[in-house]
Enzyme design. Structure first.
Site, PDB file in Angstrom:
ATOM      1  CG  HIS A  50      -3.005  -1.200  -3.478  1.00 32.79           C
ATOM      2  ND1 HIS A  50      -3.875  -0.115  -3.219  1.00 32.79           N
ATOM      3  CD2 HIS A  50      -2.755  -1.700  -2.011  1.00 32.79           C
ATOM      4  CE1 HIS A  50      -4.248   0.135  -1.910  1.00 32.79           C
ATOM      5  NE2 HIS A  50      -3.501  -0.856  -1.248  1.00 32.79           N
TER       6      HIS A  50
ATOM      7  CG  ASN B  16      -3.850   3.575   0.861  1.00 30.89           C
ATOM      8  OD1 ASN B  16      -4.695   3.493   1.769  1.00 30.89           O
ATOM      9  ND2 ASN B  16      -3.185   2.633   0.497  1.00 30.89           N
TER      10      ASN B  16
ATOM     11  CB  SER C 250      -0.745   0.023   1.264  1.00 26.75           C
ATOM     12  OG  SER C 250      -1.606  -1.216   1.258  1.00 26.75           O
TER      13      SER C 250
ATOM     14  CD  GLU D  24      -4.823   2.464  -5.985  1.00 27.20           C
ATOM     15  OE1 GLU D  24      -4.627   3.620  -6.384  1.00 27.20           O
ATOM     16  OE2 GLU D  24      -4.759   1.872  -4.874  1.00 27.20           O
TER      17      GLU D  24
HETATM   18  N1  LIG Z   1      -5.343  -4.270   5.162  1.00 28.62           N
HETATM   19  C1  LIG Z   1      -5.615  -3.446   4.103  1.00 28.62           C
HETATM   20  O1  LIG Z   1      -6.563  -2.637   4.332  1.00 28.62           O
HETATM   21  C2  LIG Z   1      -4.836  -3.404   3.094  1.00 28.62           C
HETATM   22  C3  LIG Z   1      -5.387  -3.013   1.485  1.00 28.62           C
HETATM   23  C4  LIG Z   1      -4.646  -3.081   0.747  1.00 28.62           C
HETATM   24  C5  LIG Z   1      -3.399  -3.659   0.491  1.00 28.62           C
HETATM   25  N2  LIG Z   1      -2.606  -3.944   1.847  1.00 28.62           N
HETATM   26  C6  LIG Z   1      -1.331  -4.489   1.961  1.00 28.62           C
HETATM   27  O2  LIG Z   1      -1.544  -6.008   2.021  1.00 28.62           O
HETATM   28  C7  LIG Z   1      -0.439  -6.648   2.630  1.00 28.62           C
HETATM   29  C8  LIG Z   1      -0.875  -7.532   3.637  1.00 28.62           C
HETATM   30  O3  LIG Z   1      -1.713  -6.881   4.529  1.00 28.62           O
HETATM   31  P1  LIG Z   1      -3.081  -7.432   5.577  1.00 28.62           P
HETATM   32  O4  LIG Z   1      -3.663  -6.532   5.995  1.00 28.62           O
HETATM   33  O5  LIG Z   1      -3.609  -8.505   4.715  1.00 28.62           O
HETATM   34  O6  LIG Z   1      -1.776  -8.113   6.535  1.00 28.62           O
HETATM   35  P2  LIG Z   1      -1.964  -9.249   7.713  1.00 28.62           P
HETATM   36  O7  LIG Z   1      -1.085  -9.054   8.973  1.00 28.62           O
HETATM   37  O8  LIG Z   1      -3.312  -9.600   7.968  1.00 28.62           O
HETATM   38  O9  LIG Z   1      -1.366 -10.551   6.788  1.00 28.62           O
HETATM   39  C9  LIG Z   1       0.112 -10.847   6.517  1.00 28.62           C
HETATM   40  C10 LIG Z   1       0.075 -12.264   6.531  1.00 28.62           C
HETATM   41  O10 LIG Z   1       1.595 -12.506   6.021  1.00 28.62           O
HETATM   42  C11 LIG Z   1       1.897 -13.493   6.577  1.00 28.62           C
HETATM   43  N3  LIG Z   1       3.437 -13.635   6.201  1.00 28.62           N
HETATM   44  C12 LIG Z   1       4.386 -12.870   6.842  1.00 28.62           C
HETATM   45  N4  LIG Z   1       5.495 -13.267   6.540  1.00 28.62           N
HETATM   46  C13 LIG Z   1       5.429 -14.341   5.668  1.00 28.62           C
HETATM   47  C14 LIG Z   1       6.155 -15.218   4.977  1.00 28.62           C
HETATM   48  N5  LIG Z   1       7.441 -15.081   4.882  1.00 28.62           N
HETATM   49  N6  LIG Z   1       5.787 -16.169   4.020  1.00 28.62           N
HETATM   50  C15 LIG Z   1       4.394 -16.283   3.992  1.00 28.62           C
HETATM   51  N7  LIG Z   1       3.451 -15.525   4.848  1.00 28.62           N
HETATM   52  C16 LIG Z   1       4.201 -14.583   5.355  1.00 28.62           C
HETATM   53  C17 LIG Z   1       1.528 -13.297   8.066  1.00 28.62           C
HETATM   54  O11 LIG Z   1       1.535 -14.638   8.661  1.00 28.62           O
HETATM   55  C18 LIG Z   1       0.104 -12.816   7.808  1.00 28.62           C
HETATM   56  O12 LIG Z   1      -0.799 -13.876   7.902  1.00 28.62           O
HETATM   57  C19 LIG Z   1       0.345  -5.267   3.088  1.00 28.62           C
HETATM   58  O13 LIG Z   1       1.458  -5.189   2.283  1.00 28.62           O
HETATM   59  C20 LIG Z   1      -0.601  -4.220   3.151  1.00 28.62           C
HETATM   60  O14 LIG Z   1      -0.011  -2.886   2.958  1.00 28.62           O
HETATM   61  C21 LIG Z   1      -3.435  -3.817   3.058  1.00 28.62           C
END
Ligand SMILES: NC(=O)c1ccc[n+]([C@@H]2O[C@H](COP(=O)([O-])OP(=O)(O)OC[C@H]3O[C@@H](n4cnc5c(N)ncnc54)[C@H](O)[C@@H]3O)[C@@H](O)[C@H]2O)c1
Lengths: 286, 293
Positions: free
Chosen positions: B143, B193, B122, B155
């Site tokens: 994204h 964002n 993000s 995106e």
């Molecule tokens: N939450 C939102 O609103 C949102 C929206 C768009 C994009 N994003 C982006 O998406 C990404 C994930 O966000 P999220 O909210 O899902 O986070 P989250 O914490 O819910 O999920 C991340 C997951 O990645 C796993 N993980 C970490 N290291 C790992 C590895 N080495 N191998 C495999 N899995 C691994 C973790 O165990 C966890 O389950 C981020 O880059 C975030 O910026 C988030």
């Protein structure tokens, strides 16, 4: 006291829509506009609203005569002498609004409520031209008026609670929801919306997104009814320039500073849909 | 739910990864969902299963289609080696540059050269993630929006080194996923964002300064602008911890006051008032689960 008869000052643009909304809710409406030509245009536009509502099925055919008969209009301000509420909806010129509030006070009863629909001036300043400032306040309708459910009821410094309650109740009778807002520049909605729109204009001007991408992303990604550029085309670039300039004058907050691209486009006659071109092109029939 | 030829890898079964896996498996792709530990993986798979149960209940898919998607299309694993057949690998691990670089390096060792790496970041720089992915020309930003299983918009952002071919194939992939891929410039926060973080911070700040109540601001924005949610309802979905983290990340890159988190954000994070996930944010909640069906 109850609001039974409503007056409207100004029969152009939003004045017509407000007249239609209030008459549609069953209130007798008296519209005053000093300009005879504006009155004719307003009456035509009002009739068109009624016809379109019948066509689209939002209004029963039988109601047409009734709604039209509820409306009286004229260029003599004494037309408003026995109304319970006047909604001032003249063009957004502070001097004009100040003068009309003082003129209206000479005509109406002392307990008549005077409401200004201004979006960018001080409601307290306008209200205090009334003989009875405690009976004055702001009623800020959001555009497009027939679509948006909200009216911001603006509490001027001297508005009485009774006046606020009366108008909140009236709004619910005409099918509107309300929030009671402080008389601070932009009230609630525009305090957030104007910086957002300016940010979008600057973002586009700085080449960070193409029109379609920017509009599609914000519309689909955030669920907004329209992307910012097609929205401003619809509402008019000059209207936004006026709004943001007035708010900037009062706040001196850079978030409200008129974006250069906006001034440029207005100077160049690209006002949006109403001039045939803004960020997008429009043909006459669309 | 036609069968797609190629497979898709999704790294991370958190909020976004689970949602993206749903989108991919539902579109007919064999989808390899990779986590780092069994417990988190099972939790993700369980959420996905419950989502599809809701879809069946709502008549959006038949029980047979659900079985196909869950049993045949979707494969949960802890092994990066299972990614060898993937045409695309989308990472949705923690928003941390080192973690993102590390998962792409691991995938780079097992994936064939034509595999495209897509980051769901993000706030981080796509160019920077790409630079250490082992295949900078075949790395790109995609994204997804929260909740990914419901929102159609994605995106797409090219890093400096992303090739035209990678970009073209990604846009094609978007169509097969049944998503709307919109191209953005690589600028902090991309489009969404950039706007929503600033907008939400302005609402928090105004509330904190006493302009109006949470309820009135939400009502005014929803009814006055026709937005689907008020800012505070939305923030309770996003989570105040995420709001804080995203705000700081954007502020650091552009030093623009609009992105700086108002003090209330930190106070709410400190108090554990993160939003829906902790049962209390700007509003109070009972029960949790995945959004949509
Ligand atoms: N939450 C939102 O609103 C949102 C929206 C768009 C994009 N994003 C982006 O998406 C990404 C994930 O966000 P999220 O909210 O899902 O986070 P989250 O914490 O819910 O999920 C991340 C997951 O990645 C796993 N993980 C970490 N290291 C790992 C590895 N080495 N191998 C495999 N899995 C691994 C973790 O165990 C966890 O389950 C981020 O880059 C975030 O910026 C988030």
């Amino acid at each position: 006291m109850k609001i039974e008869k409503v007056g409207i000052a100004g029969f152009e643009g939003p004045g017509v829509e407000i007249a239609y909304i209030v008459a549609g809710a069953g209130y007798p409406v008296a519209v005053w506009d000093a300009d005879k030509q504006a009155l004719d245009r307003g009456k035509n536009a009002f009739n068109q609203f009624v016809d379109r509502a019948i066509e689209s099925g939002t209004l029963e055919k039988e109601k047409k005569e009734q709604i039209l008969s509820q409306l009286t209009s004229g260029a003599d301000v004494t037309l408003l002498k026995d109304v319970d509420l006047v909604i001032e909806s003249l063009s957004d010129d502070l001097d004009l609004k100040n003068k009309v509030f003082s003129d209206l006070s000479d005509v109406v009863r002392t307990d008549t409520v005077l409401a200004t629909t201004t979006s960018c001036h001080s409601v307290t300043e306008i209200s205090n031209n009334a003989t009875n400032p405690e009976r004055a306040l702001g009623m800020h309708f959001l555009k497009p008026l027939l679509e948006r459910k909200l009216v911001e009821v603006v509490r001027a410094l001297n508005s009485s609670q009774e006046t606020i309650d009366l108008v909140v109740d009236f709004c619910s009778k005409i099918g509107k929801e309300t929030v009671v807002a402080k008389d601070s520049p932009g009230f609630i909605v525009n305090y957030f919306f104007v910086p957002y729109m300016n940010q979008a204009l600057n973002y586009y001007d700085h080449g960070l997104g193409d029109k379609k991408g920017l509009d599609t992303a914000l519309k689909m990604g955030l669920g907004y009814p329209k992307g910012p550029l097609s929205l401003i085309d619809q509402s008019g670039l000059n209207d936004h320039l006026h709004l943001t300039s007035q708010l900037y004058d009062r706040l001196k907050d850079p978030l409200f500073a008129p974006p250069p691209i906006l001034k440029r486009m207005v100077d160049g006659g690209k006002l949006g849909k109403k001039s045939g071109q803004g960020f997008y092109k429009y043909d006459e029939n669309s | 739910m036609s069968d797609q030829e190629k497979s898709v890898g999704v790294l991370g079964a958190g909020t976004m990864g689970s949602g993206i896996a749903i989108v991919s498996a539902r579109a007919g792709f064999k989808t390899i969902l990779v986590e780092r530990d069994k417990e988190t993986l099972d939790k993700g798979l369980d959420l996905i299963d419950r989502f599809f149960v809701k879809s069946v209940k709502k008549g959006k898919m038949t029980p047979e289609q659900k079985d196909l998607v869950m049993k045949k299309n979707l494969i949960g694993t802890l092994k990066y080696e299972d990614l060898t057949d993937c045409e695309f690998v989308i990472e949705a691990v923690f928003e941390d540059l080192e973690t993102k670089k590390q998962v792409f390096c691991q995938a780079n060792e097992v994936c064939p050269p034509e595999t495209i790496f897509a980051s769901n970041t993000s706030t981080l720089s796509v160019t920077s993630i790409a630079a250490d992915s082992g295949r900078p020309d075949r790395t790109i930003g995609v994204h997804f929006c929260l909740p990914a299983q419901v929102m159609k918009l994605v995106e797409v952002t090219r890093g400096i080194q992303t090739s035209d071919e990678t970009y073209d194939r990604t846009m094609e992939f978007g169509k097969k996923l049944n998503q709307v891929f919109v191209t953005t410039v690589e600028t902090p926060g991309f489009i969404l964002n950039h706007f929503i973080v600033a907008f939400n911070n302005s609402c928090i700040k105004a509330y904190e300064e006493g302009l109006a109540s949470v309820e009135d601001i939400d009502k005014a924005i929803k009814l006055g602008l026709g937005y689907p949610m008020g800012p505070f309802e939305l923030l309770d979905y996003i989570g105040m911890d995420t709001q804080l983290q995203v705000s700081l990340a954007l502020f650091e890159q552009v030093q623009d006051q609009r992105f700086w988190p108002p003090p209330l954000v930190r106070r709410m994070v400190d108090a554990g008032h993160l939003g829906r996930k902790t049962g209390k944010g700007f509003y109070e909640y009972k029960g949790a689960g995945m959004f949509g069906a």
